[in-house]
Design a protein around this motif. Sequence first.
Motif, short mmCIF file in Angstrom:
data_model
loop_
_atom_site.label_atom_id
_atom_site.label_comp_id
_atom_site.label_asym_id
_atom_site.label_seq_id
_atom_site.Cartn_x
_atom_site.Cartn_y
_atom_site.Cartn_z
N GLY A 1 -15.22 -12.85 29.99
CA GLY A 1 -14.25 -12.17 30.85
C GLY A 1 -12.87 -12.10 30.23
O GLY A 1 -12.02 -11.38 30.72
N ASP A 2 -12.64 -12.85 29.16
CA ASP A 2 -11.35 -12.84 28.48
C ASP A 2 -11.40 -11.81 27.36
O ASP A 2 -12.20 -11.93 26.43
CB ASP A 2 -11.04 -14.22 27.92
N ASP A 3 -10.57 -10.77 27.45
CA ASP A 3 -10.58 -9.74 26.43
C ASP A 3 -9.91 -10.17 25.14
O ASP A 3 -10.01 -9.48 24.12
CB ASP A 3 -9.88 -8.47 26.96
N GLY A 4 -9.22 -11.30 25.14
CA GLY A 4 -8.58 -11.78 23.94
C GLY A 4 -7.38 -10.95 23.55
O GLY A 4 -6.94 -10.06 24.27
N LEU A 5 -6.85 -11.27 22.37
CA LEU A 5 -5.64 -10.58 21.91
C LEU A 5 -5.92 -9.14 21.51
O LEU A 5 -5.16 -8.24 21.83
CB LEU A 5 -5.03 -11.36 20.73
N TRP A 6 -7.06 -8.91 20.81
CA TRP A 6 -7.34 -7.59 20.27
C TRP A 6 -8.49 -6.89 20.98
O TRP A 6 -8.67 -5.69 20.83
CB TRP A 6 -7.67 -7.70 18.77
N GLY A 7 -9.31 -7.61 21.71
CA GLY A 7 -10.51 -7.00 22.25
C GLY A 7 -11.53 -6.78 21.15
O GLY A 7 -11.61 -7.55 20.18
N ASP A 8 -12.34 -5.72 21.24
CA ASP A 8 -13.30 -5.37 20.19
C ASP A 8 -12.66 -4.38 19.23
O ASP A 8 -12.07 -3.37 19.65
CB ASP A 8 -14.55 -4.73 20.80
N LEU A 9 -12.79 -4.67 17.93
CA LEU A 9 -12.24 -3.80 16.89
C LEU A 9 -13.29 -3.65 15.80
O LEU A 9 -13.73 -4.64 15.21
CB LEU A 9 -10.95 -4.39 16.33
N LEU A 10 -13.72 -2.41 15.54
CA LEU A 10 -14.79 -2.15 14.58
C LEU A 10 -14.34 -1.07 13.60
O LEU A 10 -13.81 -0.03 14.00
CB LEU A 10 -16.05 -1.68 15.30
N MET A 11 -14.56 -1.31 12.30
CA MET A 11 -14.23 -0.33 11.27
C MET A 11 -15.51 0.09 10.55
O MET A 11 -16.37 -0.75 10.24
CB MET A 11 -13.24 -0.90 10.26
N THR A 12 -15.63 1.38 10.28
CA THR A 12 -16.78 1.93 9.58
C THR A 12 -16.31 2.74 8.39
O THR A 12 -15.39 3.57 8.52
CB THR A 12 -17.62 2.83 10.50
N LEU A 13 -16.92 2.50 7.22
CA LEU A 13 -16.62 3.25 6.00
C LEU A 13 -17.91 3.87 5.49
O LEU A 13 -18.97 3.23 5.52
CB LEU A 13 -16.02 2.34 4.93
N GLY A 14 -17.85 5.12 5.01
CA GLY A 14 -19.06 5.79 4.54
C GLY A 14 -18.78 6.74 3.40
O GLY A 14 -17.64 7.15 3.16
N ALA A 15 -19.84 7.08 2.67
CA ALA A 15 -19.76 8.03 1.56
C ALA A 15 -21.10 8.74 1.42
O ALA A 15 -22.14 8.21 1.82
CB ALA A 15 -19.38 7.33 0.26
N LEU B 1 -16.35 11.46 1.86
CA LEU B 1 -15.90 10.13 2.26
C LEU B 1 -15.52 10.18 3.74
O LEU B 1 -14.99 11.20 4.22
CB LEU B 1 -14.70 9.67 1.43
N ASN B 2 -15.78 9.11 4.47
CA ASN B 2 -15.39 9.07 5.87
C ASN B 2 -15.03 7.66 6.28
O ASN B 2 -15.48 6.68 5.67
CB ASN B 2 -16.49 9.64 6.77
N ALA B 3 -14.21 7.57 7.31
CA ALA B 3 -13.78 6.28 7.85
C ALA B 3 -13.57 6.43 9.35
O ALA B 3 -13.17 7.50 9.82
CB ALA B 3 -12.50 5.80 7.17
#
Length: 707
Positions: free
Chosen positions: A361-375, A388-390
């Motif tokens: 129940g605690d979202d924390g400081l940042w919550g969920d953070l996801l990074m995707t890199l592709g080629a 290239l994509n991000a």
Amino acid sequence: MAGLAFVLLTFSAAGLAPQSAAPDAIPPVVLDDVEVLAQRGRALVAPERELDGAQIDALGAYDIGEAIRRLSEDYALGEAPMIVVNGRRMADPGVFSGFPPDALVRIEVLPPEAAGLYGAGDPARRVVNIVLQRRFASRDGRAELNRPTAGGTSRAALDLRRSSIIETRTSQLGLKADRTTALRAGERDLTRDSAPGGDAATLRPASENYAADLVQTGAFGDWSASLRANARAQESRTVSVRDGEPAESRRSQQGLSLTGGLNGALAGWSTQVMLSSLWSRGEQSGLSPSQSEQQSISANLALGRPLLDLPAGPVSVNLSGQASRARSVVERPQGEQTSTGRTLGLNGGVSMPLARRSGDGDDGLWGDLLMTLGADLSESDSGRGEGLNAALSWTPMSALRFNASLSSARRTVPDLQRFEPEYYGEPVVVFDFVRGESVEVLPILGGDPGLRPPRSDHLMLSAAAGPFTALALQGGVNFERAEAVDDIGALPAPTPQLEAAFPERFQRDASGQLVSIDQRPLNIRSALSESLSSSLTANVPLGGEGARRGVLRVTLNHSWRLTNRTTIHEALPELDRLAGDGGGVSRQSLGLSIDARRGRWGVNIGARWRDGYRFRRDFGRDGPDDLRIAPFSAVNLKLTRKFERAIAGRDEGMRRGVGLQVELEIANLFDARPKARLGDGRPAPGYGRDDQDPLGRTVQLSLKRRF
């Protein structure tokens, strides 16, 4: 509209506690010492929108494919969202598109970050998860009769299918046939200029279509396999007027496609393999006689697995490869032409969680953070492609989501755009600015082997919020910017400057009247577009329980084009299409969908509105001979009534019994027609009641029965 919707939803997120918890906030349920932590078929990421059985039935769709198309339109998911089944990627998810909608437990529209997690290749591509019943069996039939209220043409169709699901073993056999009679010019009141004998010309062609489908899936140990076969035959007949005499053209095509898929785990990698082949043969007689044969074969391999663990979660990697080969043979009176093409492609992507909520129940400081890199890399006879994509996805709290994606690519040209045989399409009405008249022309369609690979850059920023309150209120805002060089498109309607730049693309008769336009694809020097879209959805309960409960779903969409500029050719200036250059486009559009079902009754209403716009005769300036297209709106209505009976011993979770279902569908309920005037207010030729839309309001009666 877009900003207002998002402000209201963000205010709700900041100041109101949602009455229905998000999926990842639902506490475990303990039953007889069994702890249920997640639903069956749940995807890798919590859904942005979810439809249960009753909401799916309210869509009024005939099959799963139609249900997904409806959601794609309502939520602006694009023409081809990636489909995963029971939370897992499949080699060929299309095997389930023809199953009845009540074969589904639910549909989940996943947030944009799912594209990276499932290896969609394009970070802007949306992902939809369909969850199937464990056991399902049906024999369904549908008969349709469609006719415009003005008469003149009609369509009759018959569809039979048998479907079965037993855990991982599924099968379906389907047969389809439809026939449409021609609509001729003499059956409508036309105000445009027409050649002598034009009453015999067809405004809509006569056509016949037949198809048979076979689908099988099964398990072999830890692996599952699928097979899909499709056979089809179609024919269309068009009558046009050339040199004052009616001329009939016939086009027929037969085709067979086979697709096999294999899904499983190999050395710790989730693995999908797909092989597909296509054969088709076509024949055209009349104005441009020809025979053609096309063959293609392709193979796809996809791999995915967690690579390593970070404090926020596992890093996942997805790899895929594609190979295809195509051959086309076209025979004409002047000779035979053979074309071959091959394509090779490699894609790779990595998804890295940078932060994660604690889950208590605690979202924390940042919550969920996801990074995707592709080629990706590709190679074909048309050239080499690379990209290239991000993407970055941020969920600071369960009911608020932000996404950004950026891609830059040079793409190879698809074989169909290069090798499709040349043919005449259905007659279309265009406004000829050179002579100031509207005429019916035959478009020349097909492929162009000389197309160059396009280069593009794409930026997308989006925000979504919800659900809130008992209405499950959800909404989102999306900004897109696309810039392309050597983009592939077709010529707009003829203007003096455009015809001077492409004289070989316009054909006129001895009197100077336009008779045909070559609309085969060509490379457009540059294009830039920017748009802002928003959506708002609410679900209103109408009483009842379980799968039989009543539902009311309302979806509102708004689209606002901010920029649309094109340079077709170096000899032409940059065209501002929002101002009216090069075939103007409307700046705003609005769509409303209402889907309701209660008891044996169902209602589906779809309304759309498009802003008016100008179509300039001369680039860069308004003039008295321009076209001013009026705003346009249309409403579609469908009423459904079930005359079904329950099955003794039937599972209460099943949503449909045996019996008849009757549907009355009215397209363009108020018989709206496109209207226009010239720049100085004069009536525009070719914009009478039946000129642009000779069908108008149509009525369709469908009888569906489960046996």
